[in-house]
Design a protein around this motif. Sequence first.
Motif, PDB file in Angstrom:
ATOM      1  N   UNK A  53      42.935  44.182  31.459  1.00 15.65           N
ATOM      2  CA  UNK A  53      43.643  43.802  32.765  1.00 15.65           C
ATOM      3  C   UNK A  53      42.810  42.447  33.421  1.00 15.65           C
ATOM      4  N   UNK A  54      43.914  41.772  33.812  1.00 21.74           N
ATOM      5  CA  UNK A  54      43.226  40.391  34.583  1.00 21.74           C
ATOM      6  C   UNK A  54      43.950  40.380  35.997  1.00 21.74           C
ATOM      7  N   UNK A  55      43.142  40.112  36.877  1.00 21.30           N
ATOM      8  CA  UNK A  55      43.627  39.632  38.218  1.00 21.30           C
ATOM      9  C   UNK A  55      43.895  38.038  38.163  1.00 21.30           C
ATOM     10  N   UNK A  56      44.954  37.791  38.592  1.00 21.50           N
ATOM     11  CA  UNK A  56      45.376  36.173  38.819  1.00 21.50           C
ATOM     12  C   UNK A  56      45.669  36.326  40.400  1.00 21.50           C
ATOM     13  N   UNK A  57      45.649  34.945  40.718  1.00 15.79           N
ATOM     14  CA  UNK A  57      45.897  34.608  42.212  1.00 15.79           C
ATOM     15  C   UNK A  57      46.803  33.217  42.182  1.00 15.79           C
ATOM     16  N   UNK A  58      47.457  32.908  43.166  1.00 14.15           N
ATOM     17  CA  UNK A  58      48.107  31.663  43.268  1.00 14.15           C
ATOM     18  C   UNK A  58      48.257  31.426  44.840  1.00 14.15           C
ATOM     19  N   UNK A  59      47.486  30.568  45.209  1.00  8.06           N
ATOM     20  CA  UNK A  59      47.421  29.850  46.671  1.00  8.06           C
ATOM     21  C   UNK A  59      48.782  28.894  46.807  1.00  8.06           C
ATOM     22  N   UNK A 118      42.951  35.503  54.313  1.00  8.39           N
ATOM     23  CA  UNK A 118      41.843  35.213  55.004  1.00  8.39           C
ATOM     24  C   UNK A 118      41.598  34.428  55.895  1.00  8.39           C
ATOM     25  N   UNK A 119      41.655  34.804  57.288  1.00  8.28           N
ATOM     26  CA  UNK A 119      41.923  33.983  58.737  1.00  8.28           C
ATOM     27  C   UNK A 119      41.270  34.537  59.824  1.00  8.28           C
ATOM     28  N   UNK A 128      46.454  42.296  52.244  1.00  8.92           N
ATOM     29  CA  UNK A 128      46.693  42.280  53.929  1.00  8.92           C
ATOM     30  C   UNK A 128      45.762  40.985  54.709  1.00  8.92           C
ATOM     31  N   UNK A 129      45.640  41.062  55.732  1.00  9.34           N
ATOM     32  CA  UNK A 129      45.267  40.020  56.814  1.00  9.34           C
ATOM     33  C   UNK A 129      43.693  40.485  57.071  1.00  9.34           C
ATOM     34  N   UNK A 130      42.523  39.689  56.907  1.00  3.79           N
ATOM     35  CA  UNK A 130      41.420  40.103  56.871  1.00  3.79           C
ATOM     36  C   UNK A 130      40.699  38.790  57.545  1.00  3.79           C
ATOM     37  N   UNK A 131      39.552  38.993  58.260  1.00  2.00           N
ATOM     38  CA  UNK A 131      38.834  37.804  58.976  1.00  2.00           C
ATOM     39  C   UNK A 131      37.566  37.510  57.837  1.00  2.00           C
ATOM     40  N   UNK A 132      37.447  36.137  57.936  1.00  6.39           N
ATOM     41  CA  UNK A 132      36.627  35.581  56.931  1.00  6.39           C
ATOM     42  C   UNK A 132      35.108  36.641  57.070  1.00  6.39           C
ATOM     43  N   UNK A 154      32.854  39.542  51.259  1.00  4.52           N
ATOM     44  CA  UNK A 154      32.686  38.168  51.752  1.00  4.52           C
ATOM     45  C   UNK A 154      33.716  37.183  51.325  1.00  4.52           C
ATOM     46  N   UNK A 155      34.943  37.687  51.997  1.00  6.51           N
ATOM     47  CA  UNK A 155      36.249  36.927  51.566  1.00  6.51           C
ATOM     48  C   UNK A 155      36.036  35.528  52.584  1.00  6.51           C
ATOM     49  N   UNK A 156      36.690  34.460  51.846  1.00  6.98           N
ATOM     50  CA  UNK A 156      36.589  33.150  52.320  1.00  6.98           C
ATOM     51  C   UNK A 156      38.211  32.562  52.628  1.00  6.98           C
ATOM     52  N   UNK A 157      38.463  31.781  53.586  1.00  9.52           N
ATOM     53  CA  UNK A 157      39.929  31.414  53.911  1.00  9.52           C
ATOM     54  C   UNK A 157      40.339  30.876  52.437  1.00  9.52           C
TER      55      UNK A 157
END
Length: 127
Positions: free
Chosen positions: A34-40, A125-126, A10-14, A85-88
């Motif tokens: 199990x691995x979590x990957x991410x792709x920006x 994250x925005x 979802x959408x979350x603030x920094x 502590x999510x970051x953009x």
Amino acid sequence: QLQLVESGGGLVQPGGSLRLSCAASGFTLDYYAIVWFRQAPGKEREGVSCISSTDSSTYYADSVKGRFTISRDNAKNTVYLQMNSLKPEDTAVYYCAALRSLARLCVISAEYEYDYWGQGTQVTVSS
């Protein structure tokens, strides 16, 4: 149908938090790392965290160490990724992948080695 399903994005603030879930259907996660990957956008997919099938080993990429926590609940056939502590720069589509392995040490393997992949969940994250 054998599949992994991610949820919780979802959408979350920094500075905020999200918890992602990776639920398996049609098979048990007991024997899978199990691995979590991410792709920006515009970037290659990267592995950010891993948990072994025995739950004795976890791994975190330097970029998320100290902020993300991976865990598993075999009774619920689900793996979680708690993100604090999510970051953009954490903005990405997050995927979970399962590799049948009883190795105690959890490492990020090449993508082609994984037996199952989820469809991905968007984390933004925005402010």
